[in-house]
Each structure stands twice: as structure tokens, then as C-alpha cells.
Design an enzyme around this catalytic site. Structure first.
Site, short mmCIF file in Angstrom:
data_model
loop_
_atom_site.label_atom_id
_atom_site.label_comp_id
_atom_site.label_asym_id
_atom_site.label_seq_id
_atom_site.Cartn_x
_atom_site.Cartn_y
_atom_site.Cartn_z
N HIS A 185 0.83 -1.21 0.00
CA HIS A 185 0.00 0.00 0.00
C HIS A 185 0.87 1.26 0.00
CE1 HIS A 185 -3.10 -2.89 1.20
NE2 HIS A 185 -2.23 -3.27 2.13
N SER A 231 14.58 20.29 -15.69
CA SER A 231 13.46 21.23 -15.69
C SER A 231 13.91 22.55 -16.27
CB SER A 231 12.93 21.43 -14.26
OG SER A 231 12.06 22.54 -14.19
#
Length: 483
Positions: free
Chosen positions: A158, A288
Site C-alpha cells: 500500500h 526542468s
């Protein structure tokens, strides 16, 4: 490069030249001509004659063979504008180069003889290249798993920290999915068959006419064509086309490979966020345009992006197969021209990216250890509890104590931003006759990875080793990423 019209990014940015050639016009129309030669040779060898004279001669065959590759595209294109039929345009163009053989090219065949058989041949060649690259991805992962088989790391269920595993063991999970894909791919590849030459509705009526009802001779046509084209057999029955179920099987294999690659790329992206593992990042690569410090997992993201396209693309052949009418309908053609080549080109790009990423994965053990040690006290509590029971404690009471102390330690981490102090809390509790030093000795990550190392070794030896040995002639591929 043409800049005034749309160019598919699959050819411009992602797919290799090898895969692009397989789906090129040169490949397609060269196969058409080879199929026409195979048909003519078969008819000649089976003694097709008229009034005791052979209908097809070796001279005509030789003329056709002399012009297999020098395709006169300009003639075919001009003819197609007139007749609006691609196959007949190329029959005409081929005949212009082979005047002696012009009258016997395509004899007894329908358009699907060249169209469908070529599609099968091209898909088969595409699957062979996909297999080659898939085997090399498995090999790269095997090398990585061997190197990292003993490196403890937090496992996640999870996406919450769970009992530790090793970096190498996690790689075996990725490998196993690719191995399942390889099994499916080999099954489909080994069962690819040609359409053969069965005529307009699959009944071979034209050959019944040509060979004057000689059933025994007609039965030899398909096997002879298959052998000449490098196939073991043809599909035993068909309408005008081979069953479009074949395209569905092929596209499903591509989609499953894409799904496996997507799952692996997701894991790598999450691990790169944690700064535990990083995909290759070149010296001058920009992460970026605004944030110069960034090192984005752009290759893994591209794998996921292309993979979603391929998984959805598999719906096209399935729907096409389901909606064919009787012996054939032409609403498959335009769809097939897009869905099949682009599925292959996208998977080709995905596997090149997978090979590039897996061959250059960088692991950061210090970060992994830091994350491990922040969570390990929680995971060590069962061992601590067992040791305390051995020293005379009550298991149920100790379990409750550890639960309470774990809640306190967890609150310190989450609410106050402090380090995990569970060991200190346990050492200070009189229910546990253990010192902090005793407890810290239990904080060896290798104690908690179970049989991860042994599982990696066994998997590599018993599963991967035989696969790589069987496919050793396919090894040695390196991927060149264009962007």
C-alpha cells in the site's frame, strides 16, 4: 526532414530504425513481389498448363526475381490514382518491369493473397525483434538483481513501509512479469501461420478452375507457398482474409509487455522520489526548464506514457475482429494500417527505454539505509517481543506494551518531526529486561529480509539462466535513446 506536415513521433522520437524498416514501404512491397514469385513458382512446379503447354515458364520467374527490390513506386502511385486499388496498381507496375511475366503475375489470387500474407510476415518479423529486445531487458535486470541481491531495502505494501526485502529481490518481481510476457510471445510467434492462397471467399475456386478440378494438386498449393516464404504451414480454413483474431493475439502480447514495463517504470519513479534508486541521468541533461536542480525520471515516465498507448491500442484489433462480416469486410483495413504498426513501434520504443534504464540504474545505499533505520524499530518489535518472552515476559502483556509505545513513537515522528525513539521507549520500560545497547544489536537490516538473497539466487539459476542460455544468440543488444 519535412517540417510542413505531421510526422509520427513513434518514428521521429521513439522507435528504432530496425522496427521502422520492418513496417516500411520497402519491406511491404518487396514481400508482395516475393509472394507473387512464390505463387508463380508453385503453379509452375505443379504443372499448370493449357493445351499441353506450360502456362508459366522459368524465364518469366527469372524476370520477376530480377526486379524484386527495384520497386517503381512512381508508376504504382500514378496507376493507383487511376484505378483506386493498391494491389492492382502494383501488379501493373511490376508488369511494366517484367513484360514477359506481366500476364501471369497474381494468377488465381485475390488481393488478400499479398496483403494478408505480408501482414503475417511483417508481424512475425516484428515479434522476433520484440523478443530479442525483451530477452535483453531480462538479461540486464538479471545482472542488476545479482549485484543487488543482498542490499536490504524497505518493502512496501500500500506504499506503506513493510517487512524489508532486498533491491535485487524487487528486481526479480519485474523480471518475472517479463518472463510471463516472453512465454506468451513465444507461443504466439510459434503459431503464426500464413493465409496461403485461398481466393476471394476462401474456397480456392479459382484454383479449382486453373487446375481443372485436380483436388490432390490444389492441396499442395498452400504448403508449397508456406515453405517458400519460410513458414511451416497456412491456416487450414479462411474467408478472404486470415482471421483478425490473429491481430488480437499479437496486440495482446504487445499490451502485456507494455503493462509489465509500466509497472516497473512506476516503481522506479517512486524510488527516484525517495532518492533510493535513480534512472540514468546524463551530464548535460536538463531536468526542468525552471528548476535547474531537478533530476526527473523522464525515461521511466516515457515508458509509462507509451505503455498506456499500447495497452489501449490492443482494443482496436479486438473490436475489428469482433465486427468482421461473414467472409470479409473492409472496415479493418484503415484501422490495421494504424493499430498494428504503431503498436509495434511503441513497444519497440518502450523496450529500448527499458534496456537503457535497467542497464544504468543507480542505487544509493546510504539513503536506503537511512530510510530503513527510521522504520526498522517498528519492524523489529516482533523479534524484541520474542526475546523478552525468552527472558520471562508474558507475550500478551508485552504485545500490548509494544503497541502503546509504538503509538507514542509514531506520534513523535509524525506530529513533532522527531526521530523514531521506539528503542529508547522500550529500553526505559521495566516490562522489557533489555538495555538500549541490547536492543540496538537487533537493528541489523539483514536480519529482516528473510530469504530474499537466496530467492534471487535460485530465481536467476533456475528460471533466468535457462532462458538466457536458450536465447544466447539474441544477447548483446544495446539501446540508443534518441531524445
Amino acid at each position: 526532414m519535412s517540417t510542413d506536415r505531421y510526422i509520427s513521433p513513434l518514428s521521429e522520437r521513439y522507435a528504432s530504425r530496425q522496427m521502422q524498416y520492418i513496417f516500411s514501404q520497402d519491406m511491404k512491397f518487396t514481400i508482395w513481389r516475393k509472394l507473387w514469385i512464390a505463387l508463380a513458382e508453385t503453379e509452375m512446379e505443379l504443372g499448370l498448363s493449357q493445351d499441353g503447354r506450360p502456362v508459366i515458364t522459368q524465364e518469366q520467374i527469372d524476370e520477376m526475381k530480377a526486379h524484386v527490390k527495384d520497386i517503381n513506386y512512381d508508376v504504382a502511385k500514378a496507376r493507383e490514382k487511376e484505378v483506386r486499388h493498391d494491389v492492382m496498381s502494383h501488379v501493373y507496375a511490376y508488369g511494366q518491369q517484367c513484360p514477359k511475366a506481366a500476364g501471369i503475375i497474381h494468377l488465381g489470387a485475390t488481393s488478400c493473397y499479398v496483403g494478408d500474407n505480408t501482414d503475417i510476415i511483417i508481424m512475425t518479423e516484428g515479434l522476433k525483434l520484440v523478443k530479442k529486445k525483451l530477452v535483453n531487458v531480462i538479461a540486464a535486470l538479471a545482472k542488476f538483481a545479482e549485484e543487488q541481491k543482498s542490499q536490504p531495502t524497505l518493502a512496501f505494501t500500500h506504499f506503506q513501509p513493510a517487512q524489508p526485502t532486498t533491491v535485487g529481490k524487487r528486481a526479480t518481481l519485474w523480471m518475472q512479469e517479463f518472463c510471463l510476457d516472453l512465454e506468451d510471445l513465444e507461443h504466439v510467434l510459434s503459431n503464426m501461420k500464413l493465409l496461403g492462397s485461398k481466393g476471394t471467399t476462401g474456397t480456392q475456386a479459382s484454383f479449382l478452375e486453373l487446375f481443372e478440378g485436380d483436388q490432390e494438386t490444389i492441396d499442395k498449393i498452400d504448403p508449397m507457398i508456406a515453405a517458400k516464404m519460410g513458414f511451416a504451414e497456412c491456416y487450414p480454413v479462411s474467408g478472404q482474409t486470415y482471421s483478425r483474431k490473429v491481430d488480437t493475439r499479437v496486440a495482446n502480447v504487445l499490451a502485456q509487455i507494455a503493462a509489465s514495463a509500466h509497472k516497473m517504470s512506476n516503481d522506479i519513479r517512486l524510488l527516484q522520489h525517495l532518492k533510493e534508486v535513480e534512472e540514468p541521468f546524463e551530464k548535460n541533461q536538463i531536468g526542468s526548464s525552471a528548476m535547474a536542480y531537478k533530476r526527473n525520471p523522464m525515461r521511466s515516465e516515457r515508458i509509462a506514457s507509451l505503455a498506456r498507448y499500447v495497452m489501449i491500442d490492443a482494443l482496436n484489433p479486438a473490436i475489428t475482429s469482433a465486427t468482421q462480416w461473414f467472409e470479409r469486410t473492409l472496415d479493418d483495413s484503415a484501422n490495421k494500417r494504424l493499430s498494428i504498426p504503431e503498436g509495434f513501434l511503441a513497444v519497440d520504443g518502450i523496450l529500448d527505454l527499458c534496456l537503457n534504464v535497467t542497464d544504468g540504474l543507480k542505487v544509493y545505499p546510504k539513503v536506503i539505509e537511512k530510510h530503513m533505520m527510521s522504520e526498522l524499530p517498528f519492524m523489529a518489535t516482533e523479534n524484541i517481543m520474542m526475546d523478552a518472552v525468552k527472558l520471562g515476559g508474558n507475550r500478551q502483556e508485552l504485545h500490548e506494551k509494544i503497541r502503546e509505545l509504538s503509538m507514542i513513537a509514531g506520534a513523535n515522528v509524525k506530529e513533532k518531526g522527531l526521530d523514531n525513539n521506539l528503542l529508547e521507549l522500550i529500553a526505559a520500560d521495566p516490562a522489557f529486561p533489555m538495555s538500549l545497547e541490547d536492543l540496538e544489536k537487533t537493528m541489523e537490516p539483514g536480519r529482516y529480509v528473510g530469504r530474499s538473497k537466496e530467492q534471487v539466487e535460485r530465481f536467476l539459476q533456475q528460471v533466468i539462466g535457462p532462458i538466457l542460455e536458450k536465447n544466447k544468440d539474441l544477447l548483446g543488444v544495446t539501446a540508443e535513446i534518441q531524445v
